[in-house]
Design an enzyme around this catalytic site. Structure first.
Site, PDB file in Angstrom:
ATOM      1  N   SER A  47      71.190 -41.771  38.446  1.00  0.00           N
ATOM      2  CA  SER A  47      71.589 -42.277  39.857  1.00  0.00           C
ATOM      3  C   SER A  47      72.943 -43.047  40.120  1.00  0.00           C
ATOM      4  O   SER A  47      73.633 -43.069  41.183  1.00  0.00           O
ATOM      5  CB  SER A  47      70.580 -43.068  40.286  1.00  0.00           C
ATOM      6  OG  SER A  47      69.327 -42.432  40.178  1.00  0.00           O
ATOM      7  N   ARG A  48      73.349 -43.588  38.723  1.00  0.00           N
ATOM      8  CA  ARG A  48      74.587 -44.505  38.946  1.00  0.00           C
ATOM      9  C   ARG A  48      75.844 -43.454  39.168  1.00  0.00           C
ATOM     10  O   ARG A  48      77.007 -44.078  39.459  1.00  0.00           O
ATOM     11  CB  ARG A  48      74.717 -45.190  37.647  1.00  0.00           C
ATOM     12  CG  ARG A  48      73.484 -46.303  37.437  1.00  0.00           C
ATOM     13  CD  ARG A  48      73.640 -46.963  36.281  1.00  0.00           C
ATOM     14  NE  ARG A  48      72.605 -47.939  35.870  1.00  0.00           N
ATOM     15  CZ  ARG A  48      72.459 -49.082  36.398  1.00  0.00           C
ATOM     16  NH1 ARG A  48      73.493 -49.616  37.087  1.00  0.00           N
ATOM     17  NH2 ARG A  48      71.437 -49.838  36.046  1.00  0.00           N
ATOM     18  N   GLU A  83      64.552 -38.448  28.982  1.00  0.00           N
ATOM     19  CA  GLU A  83      65.193 -38.502  27.892  1.00  0.00           C
ATOM     20  C   GLU A  83      66.518 -39.005  27.779  1.00  0.00           C
ATOM     21  O   GLU A  83      66.872 -39.766  26.939  1.00  0.00           O
ATOM     22  CB  GLU A  83      65.274 -37.361  26.734  1.00  0.00           C
ATOM     23  CG  GLU A  83      63.959 -37.052  26.335  1.00  0.00           C
ATOM     24  CD  GLU A  83      63.978 -35.747  25.333  1.00  0.00           C
ATOM     25  OE1 GLU A  83      65.014 -35.287  25.234  1.00  0.00           O
ATOM     26  OE2 GLU A  83      62.856 -35.448  24.516  1.00  0.00           O
ATOM     27  N   HIS A  86      65.675 -36.138  37.982  1.00  0.00           N
ATOM     28  CA  HIS A  86      64.215 -36.431  38.635  1.00  0.00           C
ATOM     29  C   HIS A  86      63.422 -35.337  39.025  1.00  0.00           C
ATOM     30  O   HIS A  86      62.222 -35.232  38.792  1.00  0.00           O
ATOM     31  CB  HIS A  86      64.581 -37.606  39.670  1.00  0.00           C
ATOM     32  CG  HIS A  86      65.362 -38.845  39.487  1.00  0.00           C
ATOM     33  ND1 HIS A  86      66.544 -38.945  39.815  1.00  0.00           N
ATOM     34  CD2 HIS A  86      64.644 -39.947  38.832  1.00  0.00           C
ATOM     35  CE1 HIS A  86      66.753 -40.293  39.297  1.00  0.00           C
ATOM     36  NE2 HIS A  86      65.785 -40.853  38.856  1.00  0.00           N
ATOM     37  N   ALA A  97      67.402 -42.921  44.835  1.00  0.00           N
ATOM     38  CA  ALA A  97      68.779 -41.966  44.232  1.00  0.00           C
ATOM     39  C   ALA A  97      68.709 -41.049  43.519  1.00  0.00           C
ATOM     40  O   ALA A  97      69.248 -40.649  42.668  1.00  0.00           O
ATOM     41  CB  ALA A  97      69.701 -42.960  43.940  1.00  0.00           C
TER      42      ALA A  97
END
Length: 283
Positions: A186-187, A148, A37, A32
């Protein structure tokens, strides 16, 4: 870019890369993927000859099976992003490939693994160490890249690397935020529109507390952050810990440490979605 599902295939490919004298960077992810990323991948591509990105939703680090089942899985989109970023290998194994038998190893690194997330999510960091150590053994990277946002996780992984003498350089990369301050995660894709609208109040409260802390006590600052966030309907603070940045132990006064960080976890929405963030008061 090659997408690999089997450990042996990845190891064979990386054997040839190392034989040619190439350095290897690893970016462990649960998929995701987002710009946060992507920033890690680009950093690895810049630092290393070969970049491997793992995409694996690790079941052993979830203490809530509902959370595991809800976690977003978007491999096709992930691969498109990774190719744009210049990744060389995507390692996307099945659970049975990573865990052909149950992983019974137990990792505990107090105090950094037992406070905050460690206290509120029993077994979480044990699962993180299980999967990250396996990835390190499989890939044998020269460097591994972590964001981080998962600030406590970095401390735990560093402790594990020292303990297992893995010889991997852990590279910390800054948080990437949305324009409104929400830490990319991603959440975030799980948030409904009304939930996404209130989520930036978390970082807003943290950021405003930097000025507040200049002429207020640590406890007053703690209480104001919690009160400001809880005042937003749909947000509920699980914990806000103001800690020494090295030991992750609570500090009582600003003068107690030269390196002070505030770490927060907030439930957002009715489901709810668990969001984490942090702010540096002194460093």
């Amino acid at each position: 870019m090659k997408v690999v599902n089997k450990i042996v295939d990845l190891q064979n490919a990386l054997f040839d890369e190392r034989k040619a004298g190439r350095s290897v960077g690893l970016v462990p992810t649960m998929g995701a993927l987002h710009e946060g990323h992507a920033s890690l991948v680009r950093r690895s591509v810049n630092d290393n000859d070969v970049t491997v990105v793992s995409v694996f939703v690790n079941p052993t680090q979830f203490n809530d099976q509902g959370d595991l089942s809800r976690y977003p899985r978007t491999l096709d989109a992930d691969c498109r992003l990774l190719e744009e970023c210049g990744a060389d290998y995507v390692f996307a194994p099945e659970v049975s490939e990573m865990y052909p038998v149950p992983d019974l190893r137990h990792f505990e690194y107090p105090p950094v693994s037992t406070v905050m997330e460690g206290a509120h999510r029993p077994g979480h960091f044990n699962g993180v160490c299980q999967v990250v150590s396996r990835l390190f053994y499989i890939v044998r990277p020269d460097r591994a890249y972590f964001g981080e946002k998962d600030w406590q996780q970095i401390a735990v992984v560093k402790a594990m690397v020292r303990h297992l003498q893995l010889g991997v350089e852990i590279v910390e990369c800054p948080i990437v935020r949305e324009a409104d301050g929400l830490a990319k995660s991603s959440r975030n894709t799980l948030l409904a529109a009304d939930e996404r609208a209130i989520a930036p109040a978390i970082y807003k409260a943290l950021k405003q507390s930097l000025d507040y802390a200049k002429d207020h006590t640590l406890q007053e600052t703690h209480d104001k952050v919690v009160a400001d966030i809880n005042a937003v309907e749909g947000l509920e603070v699980e914990y806000f810990s103001i800690v020494d940045g090295n030991t992750l132990q609570d500090v009582a006064q600003w003068e107690d440490s030269p390196y002070v960080v505030g770490c927060i976890t907030v439930y957002c929405g009715k489901t709810p979605i668990r969001l984490i963030d942090h702010i540096r008061y002194k460093s």
